[in-house]
Enzyme design. Structure first.
Site, PDB file in Angstrom:
ATOM      1  N   LYS A 101      32.416  41.280  30.353  1.00 30.17           N
ATOM      2  CA  LYS A 101      32.355  42.628  30.951  1.00 30.17           C
ATOM      3  C   LYS A 101      33.624  43.369  30.524  1.00 30.17           C
ATOM      4  O   LYS A 101      34.612  42.724  30.123  1.00 30.17           O
ATOM      5  CB  LYS A 101      32.259  42.538  32.482  1.00 30.17           C
ATOM      6  CG  LYS A 101      33.408  41.799  33.143  1.00 30.17           C
ATOM      7  CD  LYS A 101      33.295  41.807  34.650  1.00 30.17           C
ATOM      8  CE  LYS A 101      34.429  40.991  35.274  1.00 30.17           C
ATOM      9  NZ  LYS A 101      34.414  40.981  36.716  1.00 30.17           N
ATOM     10  N   GLU A 151      42.980  46.686  30.009  1.00 32.22           N
ATOM     11  CA  GLU A 151      41.540  46.389  29.950  1.00 32.22           C
ATOM     12  C   GLU A 151      40.773  47.483  29.214  1.00 32.22           C
ATOM     13  O   GLU A 151      41.066  48.666  29.393  1.00 32.22           O
ATOM     14  CB  GLU A 151      40.967  46.308  31.367  1.00 32.22           C
ATOM     15  CG  GLU A 151      41.569  45.227  32.216  1.00 32.22           C
ATOM     16  CD  GLU A 151      41.090  45.311  33.668  1.00 32.22           C
ATOM     17  OE1 GLU A 151      40.222  46.140  33.982  1.00 32.22           O
ATOM     18  OE2 GLU A 151      41.625  44.546  34.485  1.00 32.22           O
ATOM     19  N   ASP A 158      31.048  35.602  31.873  1.00 31.72           N
ATOM     20  CA  ASP A 158      31.607  36.756  32.596  1.00 31.72           C
ATOM     21  C   ASP A 158      32.093  37.819  31.609  1.00 31.72           C
ATOM     22  O   ASP A 158      33.175  38.384  31.770  1.00 31.72           O
ATOM     23  CB  ASP A 158      32.720  36.301  33.548  1.00 31.72           C
ATOM     24  CG  ASP A 158      32.902  37.266  34.728  1.00 31.72           C
ATOM     25  OD1 ASP A 158      32.051  38.166  34.887  1.00 31.72           O
ATOM     26  OD2 ASP A 158      33.884  37.129  35.473  1.00 31.72           O
ATOM     27  N   THR A 216      29.368  38.595  37.278  1.00 32.46           N
ATOM     28  CA  THR A 216      29.550  39.827  38.036  1.00 32.46           C
ATOM     29  C   THR A 216      28.179  40.483  38.163  1.00 32.46           C
ATOM     30  O   THR A 216      27.451  40.595  37.169  1.00 32.46           O
ATOM     31  CB  THR A 216      30.543  40.737  37.269  1.00 32.46           C
ATOM     32  OG1 THR A 216      31.727  39.979  37.030  1.00 32.46           O
ATOM     33  CG2 THR A 216      30.882  41.983  38.049  1.00 32.46           C
ATOM     34  N   GLU A 231      36.081  44.587  31.993  1.00 29.94           N
ATOM     35  CA  GLU A 231      37.327  44.184  32.659  1.00 29.94           C
ATOM     36  C   GLU A 231      37.931  42.943  32.015  1.00 29.94           C
ATOM     37  O   GLU A 231      39.124  42.690  32.131  1.00 29.94           O
ATOM     38  CB  GLU A 231      37.101  43.865  34.142  1.00 29.94           C
ATOM     39  CG  GLU A 231      36.814  45.056  35.012  1.00 29.94           C
ATOM     40  CD  GLU A 231      35.324  45.355  35.126  1.00 29.94           C
ATOM     41  OE1 GLU A 231      34.583  45.111  34.150  1.00 29.94           O
ATOM     42  OE2 GLU A 231      34.907  45.845  36.191  1.00 29.94           O
ATOM     43  N   ASN A 232      37.087  42.134  31.379  1.00 31.94           N
ATOM     44  CA  ASN A 232      37.595  40.908  30.761  1.00 31.94           C
ATOM     45  C   ASN A 232      37.801  41.052  29.262  1.00 31.94           C
ATOM     46  O   ASN A 232      38.047  40.078  28.574  1.00 31.94           O
ATOM     47  CB  ASN A 232      36.653  39.732  31.066  1.00 31.94           C
ATOM     48  CG  ASN A 232      36.774  39.296  32.515  1.00 31.94           C
ATOM     49  OD1 ASN A 232      37.802  39.521  33.143  1.00 31.94           O
ATOM     50  ND2 ASN A 232      35.729  38.701  33.060  1.00 31.94           N
ATOM     51  N   LYS A 273      49.741  34.381  34.785  1.00 31.15           N
ATOM     52  CA  LYS A 273      48.627  34.357  35.740  1.00 31.15           C
ATOM     53  C   LYS A 273      49.044  33.441  36.879  1.00 31.15           C
ATOM     54  O   LYS A 273      49.277  32.244  36.675  1.00 31.15           O
ATOM     55  CB  LYS A 273      47.362  33.853  35.036  1.00 31.15           C
ATOM     56  CG  LYS A 273      46.125  33.873  35.906  1.00 31.15           C
ATOM     57  CD  LYS A 273      44.867  33.784  35.050  1.00 31.15           C
ATOM     58  CE  LYS A 273      43.623  33.650  35.903  1.00 31.15           C
ATOM     59  NZ  LYS A 273      42.383  33.788  35.159  1.00 31.15           N
ATOM     60  N   ASP A 306      39.665  35.563  30.745  1.00 33.80           N
ATOM     61  CA  ASP A 306      38.997  35.030  31.932  1.00 33.80           C
ATOM     62  C   ASP A 306      37.925  33.982  31.597  1.00 33.80           C
ATOM     63  O   ASP A 306      36.729  34.279  31.589  1.00 33.80           O
ATOM     64  CB  ASP A 306      38.399  36.174  32.763  1.00 33.80           C
ATOM     65  CG  ASP A 306      38.001  35.690  34.156  1.00 33.80           C
ATOM     66  OD1 ASP A 306      38.186  34.487  34.438  1.00 33.80           O
ATOM     67  OD2 ASP A 306      37.500  36.509  34.935  1.00 33.80           O
ATOM     68  N   TYR A 313      40.986  35.249  42.137  1.00 31.37           N
ATOM     69  CA  TYR A 313      41.880  34.207  42.649  1.00 31.37           C
ATOM     70  C   TYR A 313      43.242  34.206  41.959  1.00 31.37           C
ATOM     71  O   TYR A 313      43.928  33.196  41.934  1.00 31.37           O
ATOM     72  CB  TYR A 313      41.208  32.832  42.545  1.00 31.37           C
ATOM     73  CG  TYR A 313      40.772  32.439  41.153  1.00 31.37           C
ATOM     74  CD1 TYR A 313      41.626  31.725  40.321  1.00 31.37           C
ATOM     75  CD2 TYR A 313      39.516  32.789  40.669  1.00 31.37           C
ATOM     76  CE1 TYR A 313      41.234  31.359  39.047  1.00 31.37           C
ATOM     77  CE2 TYR A 313      39.117  32.429  39.399  1.00 31.37           C
ATOM     78  CZ  TYR A 313      39.981  31.714  38.595  1.00 31.37           C
ATOM     79  OH  TYR A 313      39.586  31.361  37.332  1.00 31.37           O
ATOM     80  N   SER A 314      43.608  35.318  41.379  1.00 31.74           N
ATOM     81  CA  SER A 314      44.902  35.337  40.691  1.00 31.74           C
ATOM     82  C   SER A 314      45.495  36.740  40.656  1.00 31.74           C
ATOM     83  O   SER A 314      44.795  37.725  40.885  1.00 31.74           O
ATOM     84  CB  SER A 314      44.716  34.869  39.255  1.00 31.74           C
ATOM     85  OG  SER A 314      44.001  35.846  38.527  1.00 31.74           O
ATOM     86  N   CYS A 357      48.513  41.026  26.781  1.00 30.63           N
ATOM     87  CA  CYS A 357      47.762  42.123  26.149  1.00 30.63           C
ATOM     88  C   CYS A 357      48.283  43.434  26.696  1.00 30.63           C
ATOM     89  O   CYS A 357      47.923  43.850  27.804  1.00 30.63           O
ATOM     90  CB  CYS A 357      46.272  41.986  26.459  1.00 30.63           C
ATOM     91  SG  CYS A 357      45.516  40.744  25.463  1.00 30.63           S
TER      92      CYS A 357
HETATM   93  N1  LIG Z   1      46.724  38.041  28.993  1.00 28.57           N
HETATM   94  C1  LIG Z   1      46.655  39.128  29.721  1.00 28.57           C
HETATM   95  N2  LIG Z   1      47.321  40.242  29.363  1.00 28.57           N
HETATM   96  C2  LIG Z   1      47.240  41.374  30.105  1.00 28.57           C
HETATM   97  N3  LIG Z   1      46.519  41.473  31.243  1.00 28.57           N
HETATM   98  C3  LIG Z   1      45.845  40.395  31.646  1.00 28.57           C
HETATM   99  C4  LIG Z   1      45.868  39.169  30.917  1.00 28.57           C
HETATM  100  N4  LIG Z   1      45.085  38.283  31.549  1.00 28.57           N
HETATM  101  C5  LIG Z   1      44.586  38.913  32.623  1.00 28.57           C
HETATM  102  N5  LIG Z   1      45.037  40.176  32.692  1.00 28.57           N
HETATM  103  C6  LIG Z   1      44.690  41.173  33.716  1.00 28.57           C
HETATM  104  O1  LIG Z   1      44.503  40.517  34.955  1.00 28.57           O
HETATM  105  C7  LIG Z   1      43.151  40.679  35.412  1.00 28.57           C
HETATM  106  C8  LIG Z   1      42.711  39.427  36.123  1.00 28.57           C
HETATM  107  O2  LIG Z   1      42.756  38.341  35.226  1.00 28.57           O
HETATM  108  P1  LIG Z   1      41.585  37.277  35.175  1.00 28.57           P
HETATM  109  O3  LIG Z   1      40.279  37.992  34.980  1.00 28.57           O
HETATM  110  O4  LIG Z   1      41.946  36.239  34.184  1.00 28.57           O
HETATM  111  O5  LIG Z   1      41.691  36.705  36.652  1.00 28.57           O
HETATM  112  P2  LIG Z   1      40.640  35.884  37.520  1.00 28.57           P
HETATM  113  O6  LIG Z   1      41.310  35.568  38.818  1.00 28.57           O
HETATM  114  O7  LIG Z   1      40.139  34.767  36.680  1.00 28.57           O
HETATM  115  O8  LIG Z   1      39.572  37.000  37.731  1.00 28.57           O
HETATM  116  P3  LIG Z   1      38.002  37.070  37.952  1.00 28.57           P
HETATM  117  O9  LIG Z   1      37.846  37.565  39.336  1.00 28.57           O
HETATM  118  O10 LIG Z   1      37.563  38.114  36.926  1.00 28.57           O
HETATM  119  O11 LIG Z   1      37.447  35.708  37.690  1.00 28.57           O
HETATM  120  C9  LIG Z   1      42.361  41.014  34.148  1.00 28.57           C
HETATM  121  O12 LIG Z   1      41.179  41.714  34.432  1.00 28.57           O
HETATM  122  C10 LIG Z   1      43.372  41.848  33.387  1.00 28.57           C
HETATM  123  O13 LIG Z   1      43.422  43.167  33.875  1.00 28.57           O
END
Ligand SMILES: Nc1ncnc2c1ncn2[C@@H]1O[C@H](COP(=O)(O)OP(=O)(O)OP(=O)(O)O)[C@@H](O)[C@H]1O
Length: 491
Positions: free
Chosen positions: A171, A130, A169, A216, A173-174, A75, A187, A57-58, A126
């Site tokens: 994993k 990932e 969550d 996931t 990716e997070n 975000k 996340d 969602y982002s 960051c």
């Molecule tokens: N602080 C950060 N610095 C760099 N990249 C980031 C950061 N936060 C998020 N990302 C990137 O953006 C992606 C999506 O962020 P996030 O997981 O917070 O979104 P979400 O919409 O909550 O996703 P999910 O579907 O996993 O719930 C992360 O997997 C990462 O690749």
């Protein structure tokens, strides 16, 4: 309009009481004190850089605040989308939880703001991307590297659990990497506070997801599939899956469909590659105990038993954040997603105003984010979910991995087609002027039956036993198409 109003009330995360624009003053809502203020900024206050990642969602974008020069991971969440997808409680939870956590292994929230369309969370950026990408690029990590990363995750997870929170969550990716290579857990939308939690949550948000199925598929523990309430054990199971993935390159219960994955999880169908050391097998085996209360770290002496495990021999737990991390991998070519607002398929729909878009903000550390379009196939899955135009061509639950308007090169005349790769996986053609579905290319995981040949950055061919179709991508994404398709063939 009604939905907008409803959304606004639901997402009234905080009301500024003190200070004005740019104020760092503490704010309160419903007697909750916020550390990261809600600012009156607009997206025009930032230079937007490359796409760091996408979530369900982002979209997360590297952004430089024009006046201070500070870099953030912004975000961006589309309000209507969040309301429509019932993600309001996730957003609220992440905002309020991140606000209260303070640990070197957890992403920090700097401030938030909103406009008519979107909510923005300015997170610490960051630059290392990932951990998932590091694993993907290498194929797998060495036990020494994995040991370091997992030790940092454990230290952060111990803190999260000590605050009475279940992340739900965990994993690769997070798990993000800072520019100097340390781990940060990201996340927190799926977090569940336990009854004993020290974290303050907004009214009605704590129990909303008490027994909901979140997380996931590949990392979900068997008890969750059997509808048991969440426990800290959920994160320990996911940690076990993550160690396995770091060492082997894929998750332990990987299979062709979610249903098959769940069957393997329930049966605990776990096989170790031959090259796993005895210590690695033992650690994973103990984390993947079907009884959540018996998992390593869940017993009466908590994390101490995990830290004593022979896999972590040599780890200086007290100084883990000062220990030099494993050397960085050579950065991949920066294939930042083109998100020019005027170019629809990859556009940032509704990002307010006339934001300044920069394809690349120079990075002081010369360290591009590793979350490249080409490699983060799974995390790209929902990038276009904000653009509902293509939904009608998808099946239920199917998400777009990559989409572009391409020129299909034919003998007598060229044709513009909207070419869509989905996570199913499927390759579809849509006639963009008539918005009608055209033929699809028969998918195969076998390169002998489906392969992509790149001629140059804009031209590529898709070859199947029956035909060869030539394309021109005006956005020069020929290599990205190849990588995305091959990524799904090897999923
Ligand atoms: N602080 C950060 N610095 C760099 N990249 C980031 C950061 N936060 C998020 N990302 C990137 O953006 C992606 C999506 O962020 P996030 O997981 O917070 O979104 P979400 O919409 O909550 O996703 P999910 O579907 O996993 O719930 C992360 O997997 C990462 O690749």
């Amino acid at each position: 309009m009604e939905m907008e109003r409803d959304f606004e009330t639901k997402l009234q995360l905080q009301q500024p009481e003190l200070g004005g624009v740019g104020s760092k003053a503490v704010q309160r809502t419903n007697s909750i004190t916020f550390r990261a203020p809600q600012e009156q900024f607009t997206v025009n206050d930032f230079e937007l850089g490359k796409l760091l990642g996408t979530g369900s969602y982002s979209k997360v974008i590297r952004a430089k605040k024009k006046d201070t020069g500070n870099i953030y991971a912004l975000k961006i969440m589309d309000k209507k989308f969040i309301a429509k997808e019932n993600k309001v409680s996730y957003v609220k939870m992440e905002r309020i939880v991140l606000d209260q956590l303070d640990h070197p292994g957890i992403i920090s929230l700097c401030f938030t703001f909103q406009d008519a369309y979107s909510l923005y969370m300015a997170l610490e950026c960051c630059e290392g991307g990932e951990l998932f990408d590091q694993i993907t690029r290498r194929g797998r990590l060495t036990e020494k590297e994995a040991c370091f990363y997992i030790a940092e995750v454990i230290d952060a997870l111990e803190y999260i659990h000590s605050m009475g929170l279940i992340h739900r969550d965990i994993k690769p990716e997070n798990l993000l990497l800072t520019s100097d290579g340390h781990i940060k857990i990201a996340d927190f939308g799926s977090v569940k506070p336990t009854r004993e939690s020290q974290i303050t949550v907004l009214p009605n948000s704590a129990n909303e997801k008490a027994c909901t199925f979140v997380g996931t598929a590949a990392y979900i523990p068997p008890e969750v599939l059997n509808s048991s309430p969440a426990t800290f054990g959920n994160d320990l199971w996911a940690l076990g899956c993550t160690v396995y993935q770091m060492l082997s390159g894929s998750s332990p219960f990987k299979d062709a469909s979610e249903w098959l994955i769940f069957q393997r999880i329930i049966a605990r169908d776990l096989k170790f590659p031959e090259y796993f050391s005895h210590e690695a097998r033992d650690l994973i085996d103990k984390l993947l105990d079907t009884d959540p209360s018996k998992r390593l770290g869940a017993g009466p002496d908590g994390y101490a038993s995990m830290k004593k495990h022979s896999f972590f021999k040599g780890i200086d737990w007290k100084n883990i954040w000062k220990t030099p991390p494993p050397p960085r991998l050579a950065p991949v070519q920066d294939v930042s997603v083109d998100y020019n607002i005027h170019d629809n398929p990859w556009s940032l729909m509704h990002v307010g105003g006339d934001a300044t878009y920069h394809h690349d903000i120079p990075d002081a550390n010369a360290c591009p984010a590793s979350s490249s379009e080409a490699l983060s196939i799974s995390s790209l899955a929902s990038i276009d979910s904000f653009d509902s135009r293509w939904r009608e061509f998808l099946e239920s639950g199917e998400a777009i991995v990559m989409i572009s308007k391409l020129k299909k090169i034919q003998k007598f005349s060229n044709k513009k087609v909207q070419f869509i790769l989905t996570d199913k996986p499927r390759l579809l053609f849509v006639d963009p002027s008539k918005m009608t579905a055209k033929t699809s290319i028969i998918w195969s995981d076998k390169p002998s039956e489906l392969n992509v040949q790149v001629a140059n950055s804009s031209h590529f061919k898709i070859c199947t036993p029956r035909k060869v179709i030539s394309f021109e991508d005006p956005k020069d994404r020929a290599w990205q198409w190849k990588t995305a398709i091959e990524g799904l063939q090897h999923r």
